[in-house]
Design an enzyme around this catalytic site. Structure first.
Site, PDB file in Angstrom:
ATOM      1  N   TYR A 112      63.345  -6.956 -16.856  1.00 40.84           N
ATOM      2  CA  TYR A 112      62.865  -5.898 -18.570  1.00 40.84           C
ATOM      3  C   TYR A 112      64.176  -5.751 -19.298  1.00 40.84           C
ATOM      4  O   TYR A 112      64.651  -5.739 -19.639  1.00 40.84           O
ATOM      5  CB  TYR A 112      62.659  -4.664 -18.344  1.00 40.84           C
ATOM      6  CG  TYR A 112      61.019  -4.332 -18.041  1.00 40.84           C
ATOM      7  CD1 TYR A 112      60.405  -5.389 -17.640  1.00 40.84           C
ATOM      8  CD2 TYR A 112      59.719  -3.475 -17.563  1.00 40.84           C
ATOM      9  CE1 TYR A 112      58.588  -5.596 -17.184  1.00 40.84           C
ATOM     10  CE2 TYR A 112      59.231  -3.177 -17.695  1.00 40.84           C
ATOM     11  CZ  TYR A 112      57.674  -4.530 -17.337  1.00 40.84           C
ATOM     12  OH  TYR A 112      56.971  -4.346 -17.521  1.00 40.84           O
ATOM     13  N   ASP A 141      56.506 -11.026 -14.559  1.00 43.54           N
ATOM     14  CA  ASP A 141      57.442 -11.374 -13.969  1.00 43.54           C
ATOM     15  C   ASP A 141      57.499 -11.969 -12.538  1.00 43.54           C
ATOM     16  O   ASP A 141      58.728 -12.631 -11.828  1.00 43.54           O
ATOM     17  CB  ASP A 141      58.726 -10.136 -13.809  1.00 43.54           C
ATOM     18  CG  ASP A 141      58.963  -8.963 -12.745  1.00 43.54           C
ATOM     19  OD1 ASP A 141      57.858  -9.349 -12.439  1.00 43.54           O
ATOM     20  OD2 ASP A 141      59.095  -8.676 -12.770  1.00 43.54           O
ATOM     21  N   GLU A 142      56.540 -12.753 -12.204  1.00 43.04           N
ATOM     22  CA  GLU A 142      56.458 -13.444 -10.616  1.00 43.04           C
ATOM     23  C   GLU A 142      55.436 -14.536 -10.978  1.00 43.04           C
ATOM     24  O   GLU A 142      54.534 -14.048 -11.470  1.00 43.04           O
ATOM     25  CB  GLU A 142      56.510 -12.618  -9.391  1.00 43.04           C
ATOM     26  CG  GLU A 142      55.023 -11.368  -9.749  1.00 43.04           C
ATOM     27  CD  GLU A 142      54.626 -10.686  -8.907  1.00 43.04           C
ATOM     28  OE1 GLU A 142      55.641 -11.244  -7.572  1.00 43.04           O
ATOM     29  OE2 GLU A 142      54.049 -10.093  -8.562  1.00 43.04           O
ATOM     30  N   MET A 152      61.863 -12.859 -10.717  1.00 44.45           N
ATOM     31  CA  MET A 152      62.755 -13.073 -12.205  1.00 44.45           C
ATOM     32  C   MET A 152      63.387 -11.591 -11.566  1.00 44.45           C
ATOM     33  O   MET A 152      62.921 -10.348 -11.069  1.00 44.45           O
ATOM     34  CB  MET A 152      62.714 -12.256 -13.668  1.00 44.45           C
ATOM     35  CG  MET A 152      60.947 -13.488 -14.178  1.00 44.45           C
ATOM     36  SD  MET A 152      61.933 -15.596 -13.922  1.00 44.45           S
ATOM     37  CE  MET A 152      62.944 -15.166 -15.332  1.00 44.45           C
TER      38      MET A 152
END
Length: 608
Positions: A23, A120-121, A19
């Site tokens: 955040y 996020d991965e 991503m």
């Protein structure tokens, strides 16, 4: 140390999806006015404006970096928007970001095996989907190629051509390409479709790497950010790796990478190619030596794990500068907060996903007043994990005290803690088909009500102790005795009678758990004898001749061992189960005074 894994028999298509400034994107979705503005997410900390944990690409153009603190970022970029991470228990609360990451995972997992590597991965194994596409609608036969796929970056293709998209389209649609590259072409189209779907459904952009293994996919996913993807054909692997710094390789950023630099003078992957496999095995052992030899050539057998949920749960907090913890009381205060959050998360995991964690680990960073011995690290400590906030807090503090003892050794010097964290690991799915323990002590037609009782509801009797005895309720099929079997076999009428008798035996199962409070001591011998008799259940009531004697054992535990606070934190169905065990006992029918325990057992049958 890393270990080489067997290579797959057939080519795979692996993607690593990362991503973009995740955040920041989450905060921009919550507050659309931040879109297109220089923005950074700041972790809770009032020292110099807090630490930056994510920086938007707009802010990066001004020179803002994640290593900066909020005050410094404002000096570099006065117009920057600093958004603070949500706070709970005086520390950062990342649940909003975890939930957003789960939205992305739900979309990505629709096309293949999915491994959630972090918030996020994600890794994807798209081999089956790529094979299916190649079989049903190969790219070279398509009139139109998905537009986002033509924007891919393909290693080995010239990047400075004016019509780059046409060049990419031609590569994707080559009829003379080998099987591996054709699979990669299909994988590139699938990933492009997934990325567009993620953007449409979540408003988040992501970048990706597509290759034949996890190692290469991870290395290239961040090469072209944001919102782009990079493909690694087999023919481009060597040229890509030869100048790559050794520290960029997965698992070589720490001690092993430093050892390669210091001991062998290896600074790039190309330098590593000059060593034979035998030479690397001589330095680092057979397994790690082979692994090093393979990754230098872009070979990796590591598989994508089919895992949508995290492998562990962890909570941590740093205490920089003057905020360092310098006594046990302050450490306990923070450990209690961290353990409270950890307990909530593993309990939620248990409730929602039916997974249970088995190991509790404590990590810390510390320093001593004695500078000469400050190099020694605070050792991590682990123990079996007990569910319940209070239990976790108690165990974490014991782990800290053990680690502190090892850290200080025989020195009696002042110390300070600059970082604390606790984690729950070795998380396993509860096996399908696992039955409640009550299956063995309470029949399915039981009239026991699962009322919400606790230890305090038990009647207090000064003549009774705190021992709680539970007699097992057997649901197993009751076999007739040997003599009954022989008689039944000799006469058909008797066989019918035996069958009826057997059915009655099977249907006559216990309908409730037998719980008796036993005495710790008694001043009257007869009363003690009476209570002792009540502790045991008439075996003739539960077993027929020929049944296994081991199955008639009595289970025992202390009421004091049942912590009501812990019970309240368990799932409702488990609470009801435990409360059912400790229900108030019925008054047992006592024998006449002077009875002994022998009267509760059948006398041995005499032969002949």
């Amino acid at each position: 140390m890393p270990v080489a894994r067997p290579e797959p028999q057939e080519p795979r298509v692996i993607a690593h999806v990362d991503m973009d400034c995740f955040y920041v994107q989450v905060e921009q979705r919550r507050n659309p006015e931040l879109r297109g503005q220089p923005t950074a997410v700041v972790q809770y900390n009032d020292w110099k404006g807090g630490g930056l944990i994510a920086v938007s690409y707009e802010a990066r153009k001004f020179g803002v970096k994640r290593s900066m603190r909020g005050d410094e970022a404002k000096m570099v970029c006065p117009s920057i928007n600093l958004v603070q991470v949500p706070v709970a228990r005086d520390k950062a609360d990342l649940n909003v970001y975890r939930s957003a990451g789960s939205e992305v995972v739900a979309i990505l997992s629709t096309k293949g095996k999915c491994e959630r590597a972090s918030i996020d991965e994600v890794y994807l194994d798209l081999t089956d989907a790529a094979k299916e596409m190649l079989l049903e609608s190969p790219p070279e036969l398509l009139e139109l190629i998905f537009e986002e796929a033509t924007k891919s970056n393909i290693l080995g293709l010239p990047s400075d051509v004016s019509n780059r998209e046409d060049s990419v389209r031609a590569w994707l649609c080559r009829a003379d390409a080998d099987y591996q590259d054709k699979l990669l072409s299909c994988g590139a189209i699938i990933v492009a479709q997934l990325r567009v779907k993620v953007l449409e459904e979540t408003q988040f952009t992501c970048s990706a790497g597509i290759a034949h293994n996890k190692l290469l996919a991870k290395l290239v996913s961040g090469m072209h950010k944001p919102a782009q993807q990079t493909v690694v054909p087999s023919s481009a692997v060597q040229d890509f790796l030869v100048s790559l710094p050794i520290k960029k390789m997965k698992q070589l950023g720490g001690k092993l990478g430093s050892s390669l630099q210091d001991d062998l003078g290896v600074n790039t992957v190309g330098d590593l190619l000059s060593f034979t496999e035998d030479k690397l095995q001589e330095y680092y052992g057979v397994n790690t030596g082979t692994w090093l030899w393979k990754i230098a050539r872009g070979i990796s057998g590591e598989e994508v794990e089919d895992r949508l949920l995290p492998k562990s749960h962890g909570c941590g907090k740093t205490f920089p500068g003057p905020k360092a913890l310098k006594n046990n009381a302050s450490v306990k205060t923070w450990l209690d907060r961290l353990c409270e959050e950890l307990s909530e998360r593993i309990q939620s995991d248990l409730n929602q996903n039916k997974r249970i964690a088995q190991t509790l680990t404590l990590y810390a960073r510390a320093c001593k007043k004695n500078k000469s011995d400050s190099i020694k690290k605070f050792p991590s400590k682990s123990c079996p994990l007990r569910y319940g906030t209070v239990k976790i807090q108690e165990d974490a503090m014991k782990l800290f005290e053990s680690g502190l003892h090892d850290f200080l050794g025989s020195q009696n010097t002042k110390w300070s803690i600059t970082s604390l964290s606790v984690s729950a690991s070795k998380i396993f799915d509860i096996p399908i088909g696992t039955s409640s323990i009550l299956r063995y002590i309470k029949g399915p037609n039981s009239t026991v009500s699962p009322a919400n009782l606790n230890c305090s509801s038990l009647p207090e009797d000064p003549s009774l102790g705190n021992k709680l005895y539970i007699a097992p309720n057997h649901e197993e099929h009751c076999e007739p005795s040997l003599s009954e079997k022989e008689d039944c076999g000799n006469n058909s009428n008797l066989a019918k009678q035996c069958q009826i008798k057997e059915e009655k035996k099977v249907s006559k199962k216990l309908t409730e758990v037998k719980i008796v409070l036993g005495p710790e001591s008694s001043s009257e011998p007869n009363k003690a004898e009476e209570h002792k008799a009540a502790q045991y259940v008439d075996r003739n009531k539960f077993n027929t001749a020929g049944s296994n004697s081991a199955s008639s054992s009595t289970w025992m535990f202390n009421v004091e061992d049942i912590d009501p606070a812990v019970v309240e934190e368990l799932p409702p169905e488990i609470q009801r189960e435990i409360h059912g065990w400790i229900r108030p006992p019925k008054q047992s029918s006592s024998k006449t005074r002077g009875s002994t325990i022998s009267s509760y057992f059948q006398p041995a049958k005499r032969s002949g």
